[in-house]
Design an enzyme around this catalytic site. Structure first.
Site, PDB file in Angstrom:
ATOM      1  N   LYS A  61     -11.785  -5.268  -5.571  1.00 17.94           N
ATOM      2  CA  LYS A  61     -12.329  -3.947  -5.868  1.00 17.94           C
ATOM      3  C   LYS A  61     -11.563  -2.944  -6.513  1.00 17.94           C
ATOM      4  CE  LYS A  61     -12.262  -3.583  -1.024  1.00 17.94           C
ATOM      5  NZ  LYS A  61     -13.124  -3.690   0.210  1.00 17.94           N
TER       6      LYS A  61
ATOM      7  N   LYS B  86       0.764  -1.266  -0.040  1.00 21.25           N
ATOM      8  CA  LYS B  86       0.135   0.109  -0.023  1.00 21.25           C
ATOM      9  C   LYS B  86       0.653   1.444  -0.128  1.00 21.25           C
ATOM     10  CE  LYS B  86      -4.175  -1.784   2.118  1.00 21.25           C
ATOM     11  NZ  LYS B  86      -5.018  -1.509   3.404  1.00 21.25           N
TER      12      LYS B  86
ATOM     13  N   LYS C 172      -7.204 -12.610  -7.992  1.00 20.14           N
ATOM     14  CA  LYS C 172      -8.348 -12.411  -7.044  1.00 20.14           C
ATOM     15  C   LYS C 172      -9.483 -11.315  -7.680  1.00 20.14           C
ATOM     16  CE  LYS C 172      -8.611 -12.112  -2.234  1.00 20.14           C
ATOM     17  NZ  LYS C 172      -8.182 -12.253  -0.959  1.00 20.14           N
TER      18      LYS C 172
END
Ligand code: TRP
Length: 333
Positions: free
Chosen positions: A199, A113, A196
């Site tokens: 979002k 991140k 995966k």
């Protein structure tokens, strides 16, 4: 001993099919199996990365609405917003004195991140796993359903719990068991089945959002990545066919069945037959959820009422836990 279950999601964006099948559906099962469940919307976590101030409240309500529409029963489970229970922030500070920098530096999610400019990342992003440990330890959760990517954070929570207990010579915190939600329900991207369903993926065609209407769901399934072969009869023949395996996985999860059973029904059939069947099933399962979610989003007072009740229930556990923890640490009271 009854299980005490705690899990949370961040109000960072809309939920998709992967969140439902991989997480929410399991939460509901655990709730219906009689566990004592705490399900949180972790808004304090959501602000560790740039976010829109004016969207936070609705995003928080939307996640709560999705929990309820997906089957979390606010009469059985405590459904609460993290920031409405002051114990989370309080516990985070107390645990921040236990957590070691070296261990936090090894957290892969922080590295992902923070990206290239680690020195510009906020302290909150770095301390994210400590806040998560606080969420869990605050309720003495015994079982924490999480995805694979949260395993490392859970390890840290276990480590903090045992370090605290050792340092203060108490049996205060419970070591939470991860409840890793199985590969069996791992939903992959419809565009690239090696990734995966997420979002944050750029293409909206890669995921089915819980807010998608029937036409959109059908379209996304029709365009989902597969291969020219018909479906096999045996599961192991799906090994190198990630796109096909993904759709079979989704079908099995939506039908509350298993992959073998799906292949028994559809083995030998072409995707031109399987995809419409999957689309029908997905719409049948998701449409009532979407409808309920929209109803709730149209009645914010109703959601807020539920969340207020949830906060009271959560605080009934969290507030005394803070008092007890501070007492152990030797604070004035
Ligand atoms: N970090 C989790 C995620 O992104 C969300 C989370 C925060 C959580 N606190 C938690 C999950 C406590 C389980 C328990 O998925």
């Amino acid at each position: 001993m009854t299980k005490r279950i705690l899990s949370c999601m961040q109000p960072t964006s809309h939920l998709h099919l992967g969140n439902y099948l991989g997480a929410l559906k399991n939460w509901v099962r655990l709730q219906d199996e009689g566990g004592e469940c705490f399900y949180g919307v972790v808004d304090l976590h959501a602000i560790t990365q740039p976010y829109e101030r004016d969207g936070l409240l609705d995003a928080t309500r939307e996640i709560a609405a999705a929990y309820i529409a997906g089957g979390v029963d606010p009469d059985k489970s405590a459904l609460f917003v993290q920031s409405s229970v002051p114990g989370h922030s309080q516990m985070m500070w107390l645990l921040a004195t236990i957590a070691q920098m070296g261990k936090l530096e090894r957290m892969t999610q922080f590295k992902d991140k923070a990206g290239k400019h680690k020195e510009r990342a906020g302290l909150g992003l770095f301390a994210y796993p400590v806040l998560m440990a606080a969420d869990i330890l605050l309720y003495r959760a015994t079982h924490v359903p999480v995805g694979d990517d949260q395993k490392q954070h859970l390890e840290l929570a276990r480590d903090i719990a045992s370090t605290f207990n050792t340092r203060y010579n108490v049996a205060h915190f419970i070591q939470p068991e991860p409840y890793i939600m199985g590969a069996a329900t791992r939903v992959m991207s419809l565009r690239d089945a090696t990734q995966k369903m997420s979002k944050s993926a750029e293409s909206d065609m890669s995921r089915i959002n819980l807010t998608d209407d029937a036409d959109m769901i059908a379209k996304k399934i029709r365009k989902a990545q597969t291969d020219p072969e018909p479906l096999p009869y045996a599961l192991k023949e799906l090994e190198n066919r990630a796109g096909a395996l993904n759709l079979v996985t989704i079908y099995a999860a939506l039908a509350d069945s298993d992959k073998e059973a799906v292949l028994k029904e559809f083995g030998g059939k072409a995707f031109s037959e399987f995809k419409p069947a999957l689309a029908d099933l997905a719409v049948a399962r998701l449409a009532p959820m979407t409808k309920r979610m929209n109803e709730l989003m149209g009645d914010k007072a109703e959601i807020d009422n539920i969340l207020r009740k949830g906060a009271v229930r959560a605080r009934a556990v969290a507030d005394p836990m803070i008092a007890e923890t501070m007492e152990i640490m030797g604070f004035w009271k």
